[in-house]
Design an enzyme around this catalytic site. Structure first.
Site, mmCIF file in Angstrom:
data_model
loop_
_atom_site.group_PDB
_atom_site.id
_atom_site.type_symbol
_atom_site.label_atom_id
_atom_site.label_comp_id
_atom_site.label_asym_id
_atom_site.label_seq_id
_atom_site.Cartn_x
_atom_site.Cartn_y
_atom_site.Cartn_z
ATOM 1 N N ASP A 1 14.696 24.234 -30.865
ATOM 2 C CA ASP A 1 15.131 23.019 -31.375
ATOM 3 C C ASP A 1 16.242 22.250 -30.556
ATOM 4 O O ASP A 1 16.662 21.334 -31.150
ATOM 5 C CB ASP A 1 15.483 23.445 -32.749
ATOM 6 C CG ASP A 1 16.707 24.284 -32.643
ATOM 7 O OD1 ASP A 1 17.492 24.419 -31.753
ATOM 8 O OD2 ASP A 1 17.026 24.991 -33.955
ATOM 9 N N CYS B 1 0.929 -1.096 -0.252
ATOM 10 C CA CYS B 1 0.038 -0.131 0.135
ATOM 11 C C CYS B 1 0.827 1.220 0.069
ATOM 12 O O CYS B 1 2.081 1.131 0.196
ATOM 13 C CB CYS B 1 -1.061 0.165 1.237
ATOM 14 S SG CYS B 1 -0.176 0.408 2.679
ATOM 15 N N ASP C 1 19.139 26.801 -28.332
ATOM 16 C CA ASP C 1 18.016 27.232 -27.531
ATOM 17 C C ASP C 1 18.131 26.569 -26.115
ATOM 18 O O ASP C 1 17.554 26.799 -25.070
ATOM 19 C CB ASP C 1 16.607 26.918 -27.938
ATOM 20 C CG ASP C 1 16.375 27.469 -29.143
ATOM 21 O OD1 ASP C 1 16.973 28.882 -29.333
ATOM 22 O OD2 ASP C 1 15.912 26.909 -29.983
ATOM 23 N N CYS D 1 3.305 1.626 2.873
ATOM 24 C CA CYS D 1 4.707 0.860 3.063
ATOM 25 C C CYS D 1 5.728 1.910 2.009
ATOM 26 O O CYS D 1 6.751 1.883 2.265
ATOM 27 C CB CYS D 1 4.430 -0.392 1.942
ATOM 28 S SG CYS D 1 3.140 -1.635 2.517
ATOM 29 N N ASP E 1 10.894 29.775 -30.446
ATOM 30 C CA ASP E 1 11.967 30.109 -31.214
ATOM 31 C C ASP E 1 11.509 30.383 -32.548
ATOM 32 O O ASP E 1 10.624 29.412 -33.196
ATOM 33 C CB ASP E 1 13.191 29.067 -31.012
ATOM 34 C CG ASP E 1 14.241 29.395 -32.007
ATOM 35 O OD1 ASP E 1 14.489 30.361 -31.818
ATOM 36 O OD2 ASP E 1 14.603 28.478 -32.805
#
Length: 746
Positions: free
Chosen positions: A634, A13, A638, A16, A423
């Site tokens: 890209d 669960c 960038d 745990c 961009d």
């Protein structure tokens, strides 16, 4: 610092997972630990000078669970391991059912109807005991481990509740049968818990379908060319034995074994499972091919450039696994509740018992049954599964569409996107200039004549725009003329001879320099330039012949993507190193407001513009991200801007730099995937909120009902068996709700 992944076994669960997380986080040298109940994995960032992987495993074992290092080869066997675990739980459930059904018939049908059986309490004792201690062994073991760690989990609740019912019944059997018995109650409850675990395990297994499908893509064999003796031969070997530089042959219909570059042949390749793009891509010499994709028609030979864990497919699988292993910030809320929930429930159960037995003077069996119902119904599993299951399905769905989300935090934050910066080159535009207009000013020449002259001259040039003109002539199958006397005029253009004729080709400054009159054509030239095109003029001597306009054209899908973002009430900006006039012309074509253009920005300054927008909107990097700023690029120049943004989205068809730079990677160079990624975030967050709402409402309503708040008014009590069924169904409903995310449209 080193990062390692552990496979955890024995978790039942959310509590745990919290217990293990607490242990790992407290270990000296551990900087960060994320234990994911849904994936049964732990991601640990630690100081390897203070701790080893073996030490981390010991920490997990000290908490009563088991762990092993998650390796690549294990990952491929995970599906098989999961099947075995599901089968084990299923067998346990069937064993419980075998004893619980006759116990149910005797205790809940025969007894209430007055059908007496000889030694019926003894028979019920015999039927319930194997369920209590054989089927329920894992529950007791888990509860004991929690107790040793001064904690409590779901199994603590079930163990206390069923033990109370069972031991009360044993006391009644031995000393006072008139008290009644609850043997069948404990047997049916434990069987219900096993049913819940079985259904939950099956449902959880379905959430990671995306990773399983990607793993199935990996081919097992490769046909390579190697020297056998002194002769080159085609041999088939396992993919794991392929080395860098191997020459591999791929025939029609075969899977491409690893990443590489085609050295001979042409074909079309189905890359849909990697990029989400359904149309096969044409491939020729020099093109990159990706391991796991399918060769459709032609045969080709390629050189292996990436193998093993470095292939694109392996990188994608790792990205998804990492994203699914990380916790979304919203999950901290669930973790905090789970940590305090179990002790509070035990306290409520004791209070319930005390109120009914000591204050209202109800029988011992009445007080017991209400407190057991409280313990059983209050399972925090549904709350623990609310976030991770939705994250797993969401990231898996994204991967199928070619949208790779590298972290649960990014998937969560994206739904708050308010500002997107795009961009220009390679993102909004195709990134390569093409001829857009051929304008003839002298009637003695045709468009084809003009293109032939210019392409012949530009063939000698190294100017970036020369390729666009030469390629256009090549596409139109124009044969080029022999050129002599070629000369580049810096900052102006070029001059050359074809035969005895002297041609000049360049900008307006060149025409002014050689005193060519173009005043009557000036308006037409300026119109083209206002559209963001570079216009170059051709003259024969001092006679103007015509002009060629070249531009980096916008992608067909860019305008659609921008309009979609604007429909979502997201403000779209454009950033570029290009001049302002060209930038604004492209922005207008893409549907971006001219005032939202950042032009003439150097690559290393792009991050500053992102920061300015964040500050302008009152949304600092570490502040409250109510209005998230997204940068889309890209993934090459960038990178700083992508890193500065609250979310960086990298386009780049799976390039290494894009994988590293962005929080989200779009495998197709399609801007429409930006709004799709944001929609996916909104859908996933919607599911998480639904899951949390129902999990909390279930407990808020269920606990008082189980405690008997309606009994004084209606005489109605919630049976522990119904509580057990509701508990099982709550977890299953949360996982099923998450799975519905697969069917939503992006």
């Amino acid at each position: 610092m080193k990062k390692t992944d552990l496979k955890i076994t024995g978790m039942h669960c959310a509590s745990c997972a919290f217990l293990i997380n607490k242990g790992l986080s407290k270990a000296d040298g551990v900087k960060e630990a994320n234990v994911n109940y849904a994936t049964a994995k732990a991601m640990v960032l630690y100081d390897e000078t203070k701790l080893s992987e073996e030490d981390l495993i010991k920490v997990v074992q000290s908490r009563g669970y088991d762990a092993a290092i998650a390796r690549k080869e294990d990952a491929q066997n995970d599906a098989e391991t999961q099947k075995k675990e599901i089968q084990l739980i299923k067998n346990n459930f069937y064993l419980g059912l075998m004893f619980a059904i006759p116990a149910f018939i005797i205790g809940m049908i025969f007894m209430p109807l007055g059908i007496a059986l000889p030694y019926e309490m003894l028979i019920l004792f015999i039927l319930s005991t194997p369920v209590q201690f054989v089927v329920g062994w894992d529950i007791y073991r888990s509860a004991w481990v929690s107790l040793k760690n001064k904690s409590a989990n779901m199994d603590t609740l079930v163990a206390i509740g069923t033990s109370a019912a069972y031991l009360f019944s044993v006391y009644a059997l031995l000393f006072n049968p008139s008290l009644g018995q609850y043997f069948e109650t404990s047997a049916i409850l434990i069987t219900f818990v096993m049913l819940g675990r079985y259904l939950e395990a099956r449902a959880k297994g379905k959430t990671s379908d995306a990773i399983k499908k990607l793993m199935e893509l990996a081919p097992k064999m490769a046909t390579i060319i190697r020297f056998v003796g002194k002769k080159k031969k085609e041999i088939t070997i396992p993919v794991d034995e392929v080395v860098l530089g191997d020459i591999i042959i791929v025939k029609p219909g075969e899977k491409i074994p690893v990443d590489g570059i085609i050295i001979e042949g042409t074909s079309s390749v189905d890359e849909s499972m990697i990029t989400g793009e359904s149309i096969p891509r044409e491939k020729k010499k020099g093109d990159v091919v990706i391991g796991g994709t399918i060769n459709k028609h032609g045969a080709f030979t390629f050189k292996a450039t990436k193998i093993g864990e470095n292939t694109t497919l392996a990188s994608i699988i790792k990205l998804i696994e990492d994203a699914q292993g990380k916790k979304a910030p919203i999950q901290r809320f669930a973790d905090t509740i789970s940590a305090y929930f179990v002790p509070i429930v035990i306290a409520i159960a004791l209070i319930t018992f005390g109120i009914w037995y000591f204050i209202f003077g109800k029988t011992l069996s009445f007080a017991l049954i209400t407190s057991v119902a409280v313990l059983v119904i209050a399972c925090p599993c549904a709350l623990g599964l609310a976030t991770p299951t939705a994250i797993i399905v969401g990231t898996g769905k994204g991967a199928k569409k070619g949208i790779l989300i590298k972290g649960a935090d990014s998937l969560e934050a994206a739904h708050k996107t308010k500002y997107v910066i795009l961009d220009k080159t390679g993102t909004i535009t195709n990134g390569t200039p093409v001829v857009t207009n051929i304008v003839v000013f002298n009637k003695k020449f045709s468009e084809m004549d003009l293109l032939k002259i210019v392409a012949s001259i530009e063939k000698q040039s190294e100017h970036p725009l020369a390729d666009a003109i030469v390629n256009d002539a090549s596409k139109k199958k124009i044969s080029l003329s022999k050129v002599t006397g070629f000369k580049a005029i810096s900052g102006h253009g070029i001059e050359a001879k074809i035969g005895t004729k002297q041609y000049y080709f360049g900008n307006q400054r060149l025409m002014q320099k050689i005193k060519v009159n173009y005043s009557s054509q000036k308006q037409e030239i300026e119109t083209l330039e206002s559209e963001g095109k570079t216009v170059m003029l051709l003259s024969l001597g001092k006679t103007l012949i015509g002009a060629i306009a070249v531009a980096d054209t916008i992608k067909e899908t860019s305008r659609e993507a921008v309009l979609e973002l604007q429909k979502m009430k997201i403000e779209v900006y454009m950033i570029t190193g290009d001049n302002e006039r060209t930038a604004k012309a492209i922005a207008i074509l893409a549907g971006i407001k001219p005032e939202n253009v950042f032009a003439e920005v150097l690559p290393n300054k792009k991050a500053e513009y992102v920061k300015k927008l964040q500050q302008q909107k009152g949304n600092g990097k570490n502040g409250q991200e109510t209005n998230v700023v997204v940068m889309v690029g890209d993934g090459i120049n960038d990178a700083p801007a992508l890193a500065q943004a609250d979310i960086g989205i990298a386009l780049g068809s799976g390039t290494d730099v894009a994988m590293e730079s962005g929080n989200i990677v779009l495998m197709k160079n399609d801007l429409r995937d930006v709004p799709r990624a944001i929609k996916l975030s909104k859908q996933t967050m919607g599911k998480i909120r639904q899951n949390m709402f129902w999990a909390l409402v279930y407990n808020i309503l269920g606990i008082p009902l189980a405690a008997g708040v309606l009994y004084p008014f209606t005489g109605w009590l919630l049976s522990p068996i119904i509580a057990g069924g509701a508990m099982a169904l709550s977890s299953v409903s949360v996982v099923t709700n998450s799975l519905l995310l697969k069917n939503t449209k992006l």
